[in-house]
Design an enzyme around this catalytic site. Structure first.
Site, short mmCIF file in Angstrom:
data_model
loop_
_atom_site.label_atom_id
_atom_site.label_comp_id
_atom_site.label_asym_id
_atom_site.label_seq_id
_atom_site.Cartn_x
_atom_site.Cartn_y
_atom_site.Cartn_z
N LYS A 1 0.83 -1.20 0.00
CA LYS A 1 0.00 0.00 0.00
C LYS A 1 0.86 1.25 0.00
CE LYS A 1 -3.76 -2.42 2.31
NZ LYS A 1 -4.40 -2.80 3.58
N GLN B 1 -4.80 -1.50 9.72
CA GLN B 1 -4.58 -2.82 9.15
C GLN B 1 -5.11 -3.90 10.09
OE1 GLN B 1 -3.30 -3.51 6.00
NE2 GLN B 1 -3.96 -5.58 6.44
N ASP C 1 -11.47 2.82 4.38
CA ASP C 1 -11.92 1.43 4.30
C ASP C 1 -13.43 1.34 4.11
OD1 ASP C 1 -9.91 -0.49 4.26
OD2 ASP C 1 -9.52 -0.32 6.40
#
Length: 312
Positions: free
Chosen positions: A55, A99, A122
């Site tokens: 990422k 995460q 997200d």
């Protein structure tokens, strides 16, 4: 059987999206705005470290500012909440990604809800879930958003299609159902308690498999000519399973001999021969997730500043 099914190349589609995001980023930079993403990685989880590095690397390639925070596994929920509050207050951070999974002693739900909805790249915050349901602009979960991009960019019909989703997770199944419904598909969501699952999946023009069970959807469960979207990424580690899922596949056998494992989706590979189109594993839906994260970061940067999503 000679395969005539169309393979939906997630890697190529992800490349298209990332190229478009890079153009958007440069247009924002000209206006004095550099989109910023903060990624919180708790502890030492090798798989999570690989994902986060990927990422951060992609951010660098597209011109997005990124910052990785690596608190120790012993961090408490309250300490994490303080960290998130500090990121919420920073003007140079447009997106905050925690995460997962987190250590068991940390309250994951509280932390996800503590992220500002405007920085929730997200798409997990209840406010963004509500925006998705009501069809408002917002930040949608990356994997379902990637599925919709695959369908759109592949010119596959959605409106009026009978769409069946196997799996009801908050991360994929439920938001994918809402996105397909918003796109005028007729949607059925199946799960572990669905009676006679095959009788439902065989009616699907568009079948999304997202339950995390290797090869669960078999050829007998698929309508010939259907579009198959395989979200599963399952690692199999026995020679018997490799023979079961990939009989006669020398490339897979060589990969297994070298690495001791191969990847299979939630749809049995034999079912792909019946499909009109399908996403391979790997190289399908998974390739879209990071691309959509980058798009969400740019979208967050625009929404926070009142910039129209249709204009750079």
């Amino acid at each position: 059987m000679k395969r005539t099914s169309r393979i939906l190349d997630g890697i190529a589609i992800a490349g298209q999206i990332k190229a478009e995001v890079a153009v958007e980023v440069q247009a924002l930079v000209v206006r004095g705005i550099t989109p910023g993403l903060a990624v919180i990685l708790v502890g030492e989880v090798p798989a999570s470290q690989i994902y986060v590095r990927s990422k951060v690397k992609t951010c660098g390639e597209l011109g997005i500012f990124s910052e990785m925070l690596t608190p120790p596994e012993t961090i408490t929920t309250d300490e994490m909440l303080d960290l998130i509050a500090a990121l919420n207050a920073r003007e140079d951070i447009d997106g905050i990604l925690i995460q997962l999974p987190l250590p068991k002693h940390v309250n994951t739900k509280r932390l996800l809800e503590a992220v500002s909805p405007d920085k929730d790249v997200d798409g997990f915050h209840p406010m963004n879930v509500g925006r998705l349901q009501s069809g408002q602009p917002g930040l949608a979960p990356c994997t379902p958003a990637g599925i919709m991009e695959i369908l759109r960019r592949s010119d596959l019909p959605v409106a009026g299609q009978n769409a069946v989703i196997v799996g009801r997770s908050d991360i994929v199944g439920k938001p994918a159902a809402m996105m397909l419904l918003n796109a005028s598909a007729t949607v059925t969501v199946c799960h572990s308690k669905t009676v006679d699952l095959g009788s439902v999946t065989r009616k699907a023009d568009l079948l999304v498999a997202a339950m995390g069970r290797p090869g669960f959807v078999t050829a007998e469960m698929v309508k010939p000519g259907a579009t198959l979207i395989d979200v599963g990424i399952n690692r199999i580690t026995s020679a018997d399973e490799v023979d079961e899922f990939f009989p006669g596949d020398e490339d897979r056998a060589a990969t297994f001999a070298k690495r001791g494992s191969v990847v299979v989706g939630d749809i049995h590979p034999a079912a792909f021969a019946l499909a009109g189109a399908y996403t391979p594993v790997p190289g399908g839906v998974g390739a879209l997730t990071i691309a959509m994260l980058m798009q969400n970061t740019v979208t967050a940067a625009k929404l926070r500043r009142g910039i129209s999503l249709g204009n750079n």
